[in-house]
Design an enzyme around this catalytic site. Structure first.
Site, short mmCIF file in Angstrom:
data_model
loop_
_atom_site.label_atom_id
_atom_site.label_comp_id
_atom_site.label_asym_id
_atom_site.label_seq_id
_atom_site.Cartn_x
_atom_site.Cartn_y
_atom_site.Cartn_z
N PHE A 1 -24.78 27.56 -19.62
CA PHE A 1 -24.19 26.21 -19.52
C PHE A 1 -25.01 25.41 -18.50
O PHE A 1 -25.32 25.92 -17.42
CB PHE A 1 -22.74 26.33 -19.04
CG PHE A 1 -21.84 25.21 -19.45
CD1 PHE A 1 -20.97 25.35 -20.52
CD2 PHE A 1 -21.85 24.01 -18.74
CE1 PHE A 1 -20.12 24.32 -20.89
CE2 PHE A 1 -21.00 22.98 -19.10
CZ PHE A 1 -20.13 23.13 -20.18
N PHE B 1 -18.18 30.96 -15.68
CA PHE B 1 -16.92 31.72 -15.70
C PHE B 1 -17.17 33.19 -16.05
O PHE B 1 -16.46 34.08 -15.56
CB PHE B 1 -15.95 31.09 -16.71
CG PHE B 1 -14.62 31.76 -16.79
CD1 PHE B 1 -13.65 31.51 -15.82
CD2 PHE B 1 -14.33 32.64 -17.82
CE1 PHE B 1 -12.42 32.13 -15.89
CE2 PHE B 1 -13.10 33.27 -17.88
CZ PHE B 1 -12.14 33.02 -16.92
N GLY C 1 -14.18 15.06 -15.47
CA GLY C 1 -13.00 14.25 -15.17
C GLY C 1 -11.70 15.03 -15.17
O GLY C 1 -10.62 14.44 -15.03
N THR C 2 -11.77 16.34 -15.35
CA THR C 2 -10.55 17.15 -15.46
C THR C 2 -10.59 18.30 -14.44
O THR C 2 -11.63 18.53 -13.83
CB THR C 2 -10.45 17.78 -16.88
OG1 THR C 2 -11.48 18.77 -16.98
CG2 THR C 2 -10.61 16.74 -17.97
N HIS D 1 -10.93 21.28 -14.93
CA HIS D 1 -11.70 22.41 -15.46
C HIS D 1 -12.70 22.94 -14.43
O HIS D 1 -12.84 24.15 -14.25
CB HIS D 1 -12.44 21.95 -16.72
CG HIS D 1 -13.00 23.06 -17.54
ND1 HIS D 1 -12.22 23.93 -18.25
CD2 HIS D 1 -14.27 23.46 -17.76
CE1 HIS D 1 -12.98 24.80 -18.88
NE2 HIS D 1 -14.24 24.55 -18.59
N ARG E 1 -30.55 20.19 -5.83
CA ARG E 1 -30.44 21.58 -5.32
C ARG E 1 -31.14 22.60 -6.22
O ARG E 1 -31.04 23.79 -5.99
CB ARG E 1 -28.95 21.93 -5.18
CG ARG E 1 -28.32 21.19 -4.02
CD ARG E 1 -26.81 21.07 -4.14
NE ARG E 1 -26.26 20.32 -3.01
CZ ARG E 1 -26.34 19.01 -2.86
NH1 ARG E 1 -26.95 18.25 -3.78
NH2 ARG E 1 -25.84 18.41 -1.79
#
Ligand code: INI
Length: 159
Positions: A26, A61, A89-90, A92, A131
């Site tokens: 991801f 995860f 925006g959540t 998560h 970074r």
């Protein structure tokens, strides 16, 4: 001044030490640079490329489970976990980042193996880019250096 007996690690890998990089796919355009930084840090300190395995997970995860399996194999002196969790925006972000750090920390403690935390947890892509090998350094390289130092320290604490 007290003359303390100081015990600390250095960055010299033990002969034939093996390392695993476990990387989340991801946000892979960022994670690729963390892998590059970690591999470069290990190789420049004397680790042979043939002693570094790269394992991919779907996201950050899943990093703890893969790291746990690698630690349980007893094939590695150190593991470097690499990923990029970027806030959306959540909530998560919070769930993924929290489980990732908690899981990686417990793998290190349960299996007594150094696990480097090279997982970015940032607010936006710009902070991630900074970074991952630009103006704020490379967190993958920093995590690899920490693993090298901990491998060396643990050897000295064994004696
Ligand atoms: N995984 C990441 O590594 N970084 C993220 O920023 C991210 N976000 O934001 O969703 C992310 N999600 C995927 C997650 O790690 C799992 O792979 C997924 O939930 C399936 O279990």
């Amino acid at each position: 001044m007290h003359q303390l007996n100081i015990i600390e690690g250095d960055f010299t890998p033990p002969q034939d030490a093996r390392f695993a990089l476990v990387a989340a796919r991801f946000n892979s355009f960022i994670v690729q640079n963390l892998i590059q930084g970690a591999a470069d840090a290990l190789c420049r300190h004397g680790v042979s490329e043939t002693h570094i395995d790269l394992v991919w997970t779907p996201g950050s995860f899943e990093l703890p489970l893969a790291a746990q399996r690698l630690a349980a194999s007893e094939r590695y002196d150190g593991i470097v976990a690499l990923g990029a969790v970027i806030r959306g925006g959540t909530p998560h972000f919070e769930y993924v980042a929290n489980e990732c750090v908690k899981g990686l920390a417990s793998v290190a403690l349960e299996y007594d193996v150094p696990v480097g935390f090279g997982v970015l947890t940032v607010d936006n892509i710009e902070q991630a880019v900074e970074r991952a090998g630009t103006k704020a350094g490379n967190k993958g390289a920093e995590a690899a250096m920490s693993v090298l130092e901990m491998v060396s320290l643990l050897r000295r604490l064994e004696a």
